[in-house]
Design an enzyme around this catalytic site. Structure first.
Site, PDB file in Angstrom:
ATOM      1  N   VAL A   1      12.641   0.791 -12.197  1.00 31.00           N
ATOM      2  CA  VAL A   1      12.226   0.610 -13.596  1.00 31.00           C
ATOM      3  C   VAL A   1      13.242   0.214 -14.816  1.00 31.00           C
ATOM      4  O   VAL A   1      14.340   1.098 -14.804  1.00 31.00           O
ATOM      5  CB  VAL A   1      11.580   2.623 -14.396  1.00 31.00           C
ATOM      6  CG1 VAL A   1      11.001   2.525 -15.337  1.00 31.00           C
ATOM      7  CG2 VAL A   1      10.963   1.951 -12.672  1.00 31.00           C
TER       8      VAL A   1
ATOM      9  N   ASP B   1      14.794  -1.885 -15.826  1.00 29.70           N
ATOM     10  CA  ASP B   1      15.965  -3.678 -15.269  1.00 29.70           C
ATOM     11  C   ASP B   1      15.703  -4.320 -16.400  1.00 29.70           C
ATOM     12  O   ASP B   1      16.817  -5.224 -16.308  1.00 29.70           O
ATOM     13  CB  ASP B   1      16.604  -3.067 -13.675  1.00 29.70           C
ATOM     14  CG  ASP B   1      17.042  -2.557 -12.970  1.00 29.70           C
ATOM     15  OD1 ASP B   1      17.705  -1.283 -13.724  1.00 29.70           O
ATOM     16  OD2 ASP B   1      17.389  -2.376 -11.574  1.00 29.70           O
TER      17      ASP B   1
ATOM     18  N   SER C   1     -17.934  23.259  23.750  1.00 31.07           N
ATOM     19  CA  SER C   1     -17.764  23.859  25.085  1.00 31.07           C
ATOM     20  C   SER C   1     -19.713  24.947  25.450  1.00 31.07           C
ATOM     21  O   SER C   1     -19.721  25.136  24.189  1.00 31.07           O
ATOM     22  CB  SER C   1     -16.554  24.910  25.433  1.00 31.07           C
ATOM     23  OG  SER C   1     -17.220  25.366  26.143  1.00 31.07           O
TER      24      SER C   1
ATOM     25  N   GLY D   1     -23.833  22.847  27.194  1.00 32.45           N
ATOM     26  CA  GLY D   1     -25.088  22.460  28.109  1.00 32.45           C
ATOM     27  C   GLY D   1     -24.914  20.947  28.634  1.00 32.45           C
ATOM     28  O   GLY D   1     -25.904  19.977  28.959  1.00 32.45           O
TER      29      GLY D   1
ATOM     30  N   SER E   1     -23.113  19.169  30.871  1.00 35.21           N
ATOM     31  CA  SER E   1     -22.985  19.394  32.386  1.00 35.21           C
ATOM     32  C   SER E   1     -23.999  19.501  33.334  1.00 35.21           C
ATOM     33  O   SER E   1     -24.495  17.939  33.570  1.00 35.21           O
ATOM     34  CB  SER E   1     -21.602  20.273  33.432  1.00 35.21           C
ATOM     35  OG  SER E   1     -20.357  19.767  31.932  1.00 35.21           O
TER      36      SER E   1
ATOM     37  N   SER F   1     -15.281  16.252  23.504  1.00 37.19           N
ATOM     38  CA  SER F   1     -14.484  14.768  22.656  1.00 37.19           C
ATOM     39  C   SER F   1     -14.846  15.011  21.727  1.00 37.19           C
ATOM     40  O   SER F   1     -16.152  14.639  21.119  1.00 37.19           O
ATOM     41  CB  SER F   1     -14.911  13.445  23.775  1.00 37.19           C
ATOM     42  OG  SER F   1     -16.689  13.886  23.823  1.00 37.19           O
TER      43      SER F   1
HETATM   44  N1  LIG Z   1      19.989  -5.865 -24.314  1.00 33.82           N
HETATM   45  C1  LIG Z   1      19.255  -6.430 -22.775  1.00 33.82           C
HETATM   46  N2  LIG Z   1      17.940  -5.643 -22.325  1.00 33.82           N
HETATM   47  C2  LIG Z   1      17.579  -5.879 -21.744  1.00 33.82           C
HETATM   48  C3  LIG Z   1      17.534  -7.354 -21.068  1.00 33.82           C
HETATM   49  N3  LIG Z   1      16.567  -7.182 -20.145  1.00 33.82           N
HETATM   50  C4  LIG Z   1      15.721  -5.951 -20.360  1.00 33.82           C
HETATM   51  N4  LIG Z   1      15.698  -5.335 -21.194  1.00 33.82           N
HETATM   52  C5  LIG Z   1      15.707  -4.194 -21.908  1.00 33.82           C
HETATM   53  O1  LIG Z   1      14.695  -3.432 -20.788  1.00 33.82           O
HETATM   54  C6  LIG Z   1      14.058  -2.495 -20.883  1.00 33.82           C
HETATM   55  C7  LIG Z   1      13.665  -2.241 -19.532  1.00 33.82           C
HETATM   56  O2  LIG Z   1      12.432  -3.500 -19.584  1.00 33.82           O
HETATM   57  P1  LIG Z   1      11.860  -4.234 -18.748  1.00 33.82           P
HETATM   58  O3  LIG Z   1      11.812  -5.585 -18.751  1.00 33.82           O
HETATM   59  O4  LIG Z   1      10.640  -3.530 -19.597  1.00 33.82           O
HETATM   60  O5  LIG Z   1      11.947  -3.722 -17.687  1.00 33.82           O
HETATM   61  P2  LIG Z   1      10.906  -3.231 -16.284  1.00 33.82           P
HETATM   62  O6  LIG Z   1      11.237  -1.943 -15.698  1.00 33.82           O
HETATM   63  O7  LIG Z   1      12.364  -3.529 -15.258  1.00 33.82           O
HETATM   64  O8  LIG Z   1       9.681  -4.275 -16.514  1.00 33.82           O
HETATM   65  C8  LIG Z   1      14.012  -3.142 -21.968  1.00 33.82           C
HETATM   66  O9  LIG Z   1      13.802  -2.522 -23.438  1.00 33.82           O
HETATM   67  C9  LIG Z   1      13.910  -4.411 -22.566  1.00 33.82           C
HETATM   68  O10 LIG Z   1      13.771  -4.857 -23.724  1.00 33.82           O
HETATM   69  C10 LIG Z   1      18.387  -7.842 -21.137  1.00 33.82           C
HETATM   70  O11 LIG Z   1      19.117  -9.378 -20.719  1.00 33.82           O
HETATM   71  N5  LIG Z   1      19.507  -7.834 -21.897  1.00 33.82           N
END
Ligand SMILES: Nc1nc2c(ncn2[C@@H]2O[C@H](COP(=O)(O)OP(=O)(O)O)[C@@H](O)[C@H]2O)c(=O)[nH]1
Lengths: 304, 635
Positions: free
Chosen positions: B37, B39, B474, B477, B479, B546
């Protein structure tokens, strides 16, 4: 060295595989046929999947009486050419109450389509229904399964869908339960057009630009397919202007917006698509009625 | 770095013809994105869609207004909003399932499996990875390689992905620092080599700013490799790799429009095929050759892996759904005992010994999984001892199928090595697995066709084989009634045999106790014996408590449709307990006897028994008459 398979070949193979799984595992499958371009592609794929047999299931059109005239004409022809039985269902209650898109808004879709579809599936006892929906159409569809499980009351529970790994579909169910199956899940609008072009699939002429009588309604551009009926419901005859328009998606004519266009052939449409800057569903007023979550709500209630 | 401007590709407006042609002939790559989440996964996917011009004006307008309202980027566009999904998730601000996204360039169409990184990660990730050709592993440049990074990489590798990208994101937040990047790459390499990832591409990116996404970044000038999209456009697709393997096609459906045509429809799992090729139908092993490859557009002279085709054969051979048509000189193996890695996907834990439906390619069989040899801790890769697999657990276990299946090790062929397990009662998909190898050297022993069939055994006895399965508490009846029924059948000149506690528990099953796994094994063996006797043409009567639906269902599935007759001796517990012919209830109540059905072990009553009798309202003789009337109605 042979060429690698193209994306269209892979999509085609996948859709055919899905259809054959359904026929092998379901007791009473049916293909929902809406006469639109996606239905046309789905029907074409079904003919390929079971050739030289005819597709071993009927076509079902859930009618609203508000489709374009050209659509009704192609419906009969397509079924005949495929050698398939065509079933048409109209919700008798909606028919009797004269439900229409102008006076009844969302109720129109609910009664004719949602209720109508349930009635038809129950009447014939179908346990698997092919639909032409694609995952790229709408955000909530991105997670839809290929085999979408429905309870005996046709409900769709997003939390209770089966994981789909590889191309293994679990089609087991209890009596009364059913599946909606989406063989075109992984196709995009562009793929559909490219395939229509490559395979020379016949689609309703409304997809191609021509001069048509148009009127403006609630900010959209519409074609008056039946001006008399329009006048009858609206109480007046709106001003009709001839414009060169085509449709990107087809439904009930008073609900389906047209776009101005000069594209008269599939190649020209693809070209326009590659240049286009608006999305496909924009022409439909249905989603807007319910806000962004509209599609999801309708799905829970049994509409696709 | 200037962001891409949102305008039609210049090439499209200029040379539409060649552009159309290119779009028509692109290939397709499926990949998975993994990250914890925050990323930046959603941002990255949104960026890819945006940069490849998959976002339309109206969506962009909606995105701009949403960004201002709920976005995390102030006045700037929040690309992550492009890829959120169901409304419940939107409210919680998390994604909870696999979503598929699409975009395409002139060279390729891409399908992205977008999997979230929280609790349900294993289930979602294996689902997404099962169809992926390539994995993009995202790490936050400020955090480096984390537990999650290792777990995601391990799962992707386990599911057979061989192409990895280590995308080091948020480079803008560490001033595009090269040593920091190199450090993360070295860290990851040490781990990756350890679990067998042979190679990966490491790319420094900023999803937010667009660096090294669609094109090489000007700012990260020290980096010499491809931008992410360049890499994805050129990495090989899996079907290209399995082209040179021997031919295999699982038969999905037999196409019989009329008496003159018999076609075998399926998706080619590996290799290529042409008319004239010698083939073998497995598991029977019968040989023939390809007569034609039939398509809607006429016959063709070649078909390759990844295509859905219909084949006709030169000879009339037995071949049906679930069989595999394969290269005659290099056929896959056939076996019924395997070692496999199993991923558990259901809230209800796996029960060793229980029969699940196993679907592999186009075939479904019944399978039981033994107690796992070990479970794998996906954070540390340690092997742990375990009794069963819980939701999201991964373990290695042996499994047995009720019929031999045609397979290949998953590492060689995903289509013939990957399977799902289905609970026979709830019908849920409860597990997924990857076959390693068969445990018996059944490799080249093809199932010997027997000349005297079960039909012939039955014909000679002038009867239809049946298994009359009495179930109940069990003392209910069973059997007594079974014995009465057998006497009547005997008078009718039927060939019968009664299996009950005495002749089974003291012999065949004397090694089994009364724990749940032992009870399951008890019933499995009785089922197998009953089946053999039915194969020999007998009418078999069994009288066992069974207690579990799943096991009675397992036995039903072993037999041909209509031969298993479930007879529920529906005597209430109070009545059975009052009789207590053998004094067992008393012992159970006093705790002297453990795991006694009805007292401290459950009895799952049949929901729809074929016949129901009751010893309160009828005598044993009346019950027997009723059963005979049900199973042998007078013509
Ligand atoms: N600065 C920066 N922020 C990013 C980048 N990619 C995503 N974000 C920010 O990271 C947060 C989570 O991104 P999101 O796409 O919702 O993440 P998900 O949970 O992996 O889908 C958001 O606030 C985005 O704007 C990036 O390349 N650079």
């Amino acid at each position: 060295m042979t060429q690698p398979l193209t994306h269209l070949q892979r999509l085609e193979a996948e859709s055919i595989h899905i259809m054959r799984e359904v026929v092998a595992e379901a007791e009473r499958p049916v293909m929902l046929y809406s006469i639109g371009k996606d239905s046309a592609v789905m029907l074409h794929l079904a003919r390929k999947a079971f050739h030289p047999s005819s597709p071993p299931f009927p076509l079902l059109h859930v009618d609203t009486t508000w489709k374009f005239r050209d659509m009704y004409a192609l419906r009969e022809k397509a079924a005949l050419e495929a050698g398939m039985e065509l079933l048409v269902h109209r919700n008798p209650e909606a028919e009797q109450r004269g439900i229409n898109p102008f006076d009844h808004g969302p109720l129109h879709t609910d009664m004719w389509k949602t209720q109508g579809l349930r009635q038809a599936l129950d009447t014939y006892g179908f346990d698997a229904a092919f639909g032409g929906a694609r995952r790229d159409e709408e955000k909530s569809r991105a997670k839809e399964r290929v085999f979408s499980f429905r309870s005996a009351s046709h409900g769709w529970d997003p939390k209770n869908q089966r994981p789909e790994l590889w191309n293994l579909y679990n089609a087991r169910k209890n009596r009364g339960e059913s599946f909606r199956v989406f063989p075109l899940s992984n196709w995009t609008e562009l793929d559909i057009w490219q395939y229509i072009m490559a395979e020379g699939i016949e689609i309703v002429s409304l997809y191609f630009a021509a001069l048509r009588p148009t009127y403006e309604w609630e900010g959209g551009l519409f074609v008056a397919d039946d001006p008399d009926r329009l006048e009858q419901v609206l109480g007046h005859r709106p001003e009709l202007i001839e414009r060169s328009v085509r449709f990107r998606t087809l439904g009930c004519w008073p609900l389906t917006g047209a776009v101005e266009s000069e594209a008269g052939t599939p190649a020209q449409v693809v070209r326009e698509m590659l240049l286009t800057t608006t999305s496909e569903r924009q022409g439909r007023t249905m989603d807007a009625d319910h806000g962004g979550a509209g599609m999801e709500r309708m799905k829970r209630e049994g509409y696709f | 770095m200037t962001g891409p401007t949102y305008a039609p590709n210049a090439a499209i407006t200029e040379d539409i013809e060649s552009c159309l042609a290119a779009h028509q002939h692109k290939t397709m790559l499926r990949f998975i994105t993994c990250g914890s989440v925050d990323d930046g996964k959603s941002t990255l996917i949104g960026r890819l869609l945006y940069d490849s011009r998959m976002i339309f004006d109206d969506q962009l307008a909606a995105l701009e207004s949403d960004s201002k309202r709920v976005g995390t980027q102030g006045e700037e566009i929040d690309f992550a909003l492009l890829v959120d999904g169901l409304s419940a998730e939107r409210e919680q601000g998390i994604t909870i399932d696999v979503a598929y996204r699409f975009f395409s360039t002139e060279k390729r169409k891409f399908i992205v499996a977008d999997c979230p990184g929280h609790e349900q990660y294993t289930r979602n990730m294996v689902t997404g990875a099962s169809t992926a050709d390539c994995a993009v592993i995202l790490v936050d440049a400020r955090k480096g390689v984390l537990d999650q990074t290792r777990r995601h990489s391990f799962l992707c590798h386990l599911l057979g992905i061989r192409h990895f990208v280590l995308a080091v994101n948020k480079m803008d937040l560490i001033d595009f620092d090269q040593p920091a990047f190199e450090h993360i790459v070295a860290d990851y390499r040490a781990f990756a080599n350890g679990i067998g990832i042979e190679d990966f591409a490491a790319i420094p990116i900023s999803g937010l700013k667009g660096d090294n996404i669609a094109s090489r970044s000007d700012v990260i000038d020290w980096y010499e490799g491809p931008a992410l999209l360049d890499y994805l456009e050129t990495v090989p697709v899996r079907t290209e790799l399995s082209r040179n393997q021997p031919f295999r096609m699982p038969v999905q459906w037999v196409n019989r429009p009329n008496l003159d045509f018999r076609g075998f429809a399926g998706l080619i799992a590996s290799g290529t095929v042409s008319p004239g090729n010698r083939i073998r139908v497995l598991p029977s092993g019968t040989q023939s050759s390809i007569a034609s490859i039939v398509t809607f557009d006429g016959e063709v002279d070649k078909a390759i892996v990844g295509q859905s085709v219909t084949l006709t054969l030169a000879d009339e051979v037995d071949c049906s759904r679930g069989d595999v048509i394969a290269d005659a000189d290099d056929p896959p193996q056939t076996a019924d005992q395997f070692e496999a890695t199993i991923v558990w996907l259901d809230e209800d834990a796996m029960v060793p010994g229980r029969a699940y439906a196993l679907k592999l390619a186009a075939g479904t069989v019944s399978a039981t999984v033994q107690r796992p040899k070990y479970e794998i801790n996906v954070n540390t890769m340690e092997h742990l001892a375990t009794k069963a697999l819980e939701l999201n657990a991964i373990g290695v276990a042996e499994l047995t199928t009720d019929k031999p299946i045609v397979f290949e090790p998953y590492a060689e062929n995903r289509q013939l090595g990957g399977f799902i397990l289905i609970d026979k009662l709830t019908n849920r998909t409860v597990g997924a697995g990857m076959l390693h190898f068969s445990l018996r050297r059944a490799q080249n022993v093809h199932w010997q066709a027997i000349d005297i069939t079960r039909e012939e055994h039955a014909r000679l006895k002038n009867q239809k084989p049946l298994v009359l399965w009495f179930t109940g508490l069990s003392g209910s009846g069973k059997s007594t009634i079974a014995n009465e029924v057998e006497k009547r059948l005997n008078l009718m000149n039927r060939h019968t045999f009664l299996l009950d506690g005495d002749n089974i528990r003291h012999g065949l099953n004397k090694d089994l106790g009364f724990t749940e796994p032992d009870r399951i094994e008890n019933i499995r063996r009785i089922g197998e014996v009953a089946r053999l006797m039915a194969d020999a043409g007998l009418i078999v009567l069994t009288a066992f408590i069974s207690p579990f639906r799943a096991e009675r269902r397992m036995v039903r599935d072993m037999l041909p449709e209509g031969e298993f007759v479930e007879i529920y001796v529906d005597t209430p517990l109070e009545v059975a307990e009052r009789r207590d012919a053998k004094g067992l209830y008393k012992k159970a109540r006093s705790g002297e006897l453990k795991n006694f059905t009805g007292i401290d072990s459950p009895y799952e009553a049949p929901e729809n028994p074929d016949v129901r009798v009751n010893t309160v309202e009828m005598t044993a003789e009346e019950a027997a008459d009723h059963i005979i009337a049900q199973i042998m109605p007078l013509k």
